[in-house]
Enzyme design. Structure first.
Site, PDB file in Angstrom:
ATOM      1  N   HIS A 310       0.883  -1.047  -0.029  1.00  0.00           N
ATOM      2  CA  HIS A 310      -0.070   0.074  -0.003  1.00  0.00           C
ATOM      3  C   HIS A 310       0.955   1.301   0.068  1.00  0.00           C
ATOM      4  O   HIS A 310       2.068   1.253   0.605  1.00  0.00           O
ATOM      5  CB  HIS A 310      -0.841  -0.043   1.205  1.00  0.00           C
ATOM      6  CG  HIS A 310      -1.846   0.913   1.161  1.00  0.00           C
ATOM      7  ND1 HIS A 310      -1.956   2.478   1.458  1.00  0.00           N
ATOM      8  CD2 HIS A 310      -3.370   0.883   0.860  1.00  0.00           C
ATOM      9  CE1 HIS A 310      -3.024   2.914   1.167  1.00  0.00           C
ATOM     10  NE2 HIS A 310      -3.900   2.223   0.979  1.00  0.00           N
ATOM     11  N   ASP A 367      -7.997  -4.790   0.020  1.00  0.00           N
ATOM     12  CA  ASP A 367      -8.662  -5.123  -1.181  1.00  0.00           C
ATOM     13  C   ASP A 367      -8.392  -6.723  -1.157  1.00  0.00           C
ATOM     14  O   ASP A 367      -9.115  -7.595  -1.939  1.00  0.00           O
ATOM     15  CB  ASP A 367      -7.866  -4.619  -2.563  1.00  0.00           C
ATOM     16  CG  ASP A 367      -8.163  -3.163  -2.757  1.00  0.00           C
ATOM     17  OD1 ASP A 367      -9.244  -2.449  -2.534  1.00  0.00           O
ATOM     18  OD2 ASP A 367      -7.256  -2.338  -2.634  1.00  0.00           O
TER      19      ASP A 367
END
Length: 432
Positions: A310, A367
């Site tokens: 991320h 996700d």
């Protein structure tokens, strides 16, 4: 926000010097104020992707990427998921405080009251091809709301904004559900006062005249939690797009439409769909986890391992931890384990014990598990980003409102480093 006038000094080789004030936010994080840099020196900063650039001051969301902390208005994401539903969190982001029992009920009633779509808007859906991507429909319909529900000049500005916000928050789920119905050639299901926000959405999605559909309480819980996890995430791509469009003076509908379009990409809101497609491909190919990990490490292999790493988090995404537990709870109720979930668990276990992933801070992000959860709820892959947009909507609204009331904000206009040709003269057409 405090300012230290003696923060830093920038020195040029030609002897020029400039003092850069050091700003300190409420959590003690520091930033250099370069707002006067070009005016004083003629120099700009170069920061592709705005990795080191703070574009605004905001009191909505706090993230500590090194420690894995996410807070909305000061509340830890873990507490909000445990004790609140999505309507309460939406109220918190938009209004600034959690509602009491009376305020919560009033807000729920207001959202139900504004959940219907204008009949002419309903007709728009039938003009879209059945294979149209639901994100294209969502973006167009959100922009169209401003035509059917224009701002009223004779209304109090603050009351007008509050009405516009409520309409958008309520009608977005109706648009999302109708997009699904259009794709499947089904009649539209009206929202009902009998259902909560998330129950209404699921009922509008899956109810038909020939089934005895009742929203599964576990699915309602899962949807509430997933929407909360996605409700805001500081100055991400889509939120920055909303703020940038808002800086031009555009209305809320136009600004949120920009956010929807920005979210569409697989590097942002489409990532959970990419994760699900990746897990499905691994399952169908028969590859072992060792082979998958080897392909992910190979720089010459085009294979991408979605759902890890991320931009902000350098440790385990706190939202991913919650999604993982929700995944176990939802799919653990089935007689057989979902093969995609088993692949995901094995991939995560390898990543958490592999020096390559650890050294590159490649931990599971939000996700990684959300697509599997939605899959288990019967929601198709091409609707996953639409669900992401539904969740992110309160954050977009909150940032639009924050910009709207911030006297220090200016029209967004980044600079650039020009790399094209130097001055050239036009040769007449007949001489070229």
């Amino acid at each position: 926000m405090t300012c230290d006038k003696e923060g830093a000094e920038l020195c040029f080789k030609d002897g020029r010097k400039i003092s850069l004030p050091l700003l300190t936010d409420n959590m003690g994080e520091e930033g250099l104020d370069i707002s006067g840099l070009r005016k004083q020196t003629g120099v700009i900063t170069y920061d592709p992707g705005y990795v080191n650039t703070g574009s605004c001051q905001s009191g909505i969301t706090y993230i500590d990427g090194e420690k894995g902390v996410l807070r909305y208005r000061g509340y830890n994401i873990e507490d909000l998921v445990k004790h609140c539903d999505f309507v309460e969190v939406a109220y918190l982001l938009i209004k600034g405080e959690l509602p009491n029992l009376h305020e919560r009920q009033m807000y729920q009633d207001l959202l139900n009251r504004h959940s219907l779509l204008h009949v002419d808007m309903r007709n728009f859906f039938r003009a879209y091809p059945a294979n149209a991507h639901p994100m294209s429909i969502l973006a167009a319909m959100v922009a169209s709301l401003s035509a059917f529900y224009p701002e009223m000049a004779d209304r109090d500005p603050e009351e007008n904004i509050d009405l516009t916000v409520t309409r958008l928050l309520s009608k977005m789920r109706t648009i999302a559900a109708y997009s699904y119905r259009q794709m499947n050639g089904l009649d539209f299901v009206e929202p009902s006062y009998k259902f909560s926000y998330c129950e209404n959405f699921l009922n509008m999605m899956f109810h038909t005249s020939v089934n005895d559909y009742h929203p599964d309480p576990l699915h309602v819980k899962a949807l509430n939690q997933l929407l909360i996890l996605h409700a805001d995430h500081e100055q991400n791509c889509s939120t920055s797009a909303v703020r940038l469009i808002a800086s031009s003076g555009a209305n809320l509908y136009a600004s949120v439409c920009a956010g929807v379009c920005a979210l569409w990409g697989d590097k942002h809101g489409g990532a959970n769909q990419a994760v699900l497609a990746m897990l499905d491909a691994i399952n169908n190919s028969g590859m072992t986890i060792d082979q998958v990990v080897a392909k992910a490490k190979d720089k010459n292999d085009p294979f991408r391992l979605f759902g890890f790493g991320h931009r902000v988090y350098k440790t385990y995404d706190p939202r991913a931890k919650i999604a993982k537990e929700l995944c176990k709870e939802l799919l653990g109720t089935k007689e057989t384990n979902d093969p995609l979930l088993q692949i995901a668990f094995e991939l995560e276990d390898r990543a958490l014990h592999d020096d390559y992933f650890i050294s590159h801070h490649l931990y599971p992000n939000v996700d990684f598990y959300t697509g599997i959860i939605y899959h288990g709820m019967g929601i198709p892959e091409n609707m996953l980003t639409v669900l992401f947009a539904m969740g992110r909507l309160p954050g977009w609204i909150a940032h639009w409102l924050e910009w709207h009331h911030d006297p220090s904000q200016k029209l967004g206009r980044p600079r650039q480093m020009y790399t094209g040709p130097a001055e050239r003269k036009v040769v007449p057409l007949e001489q070229r």
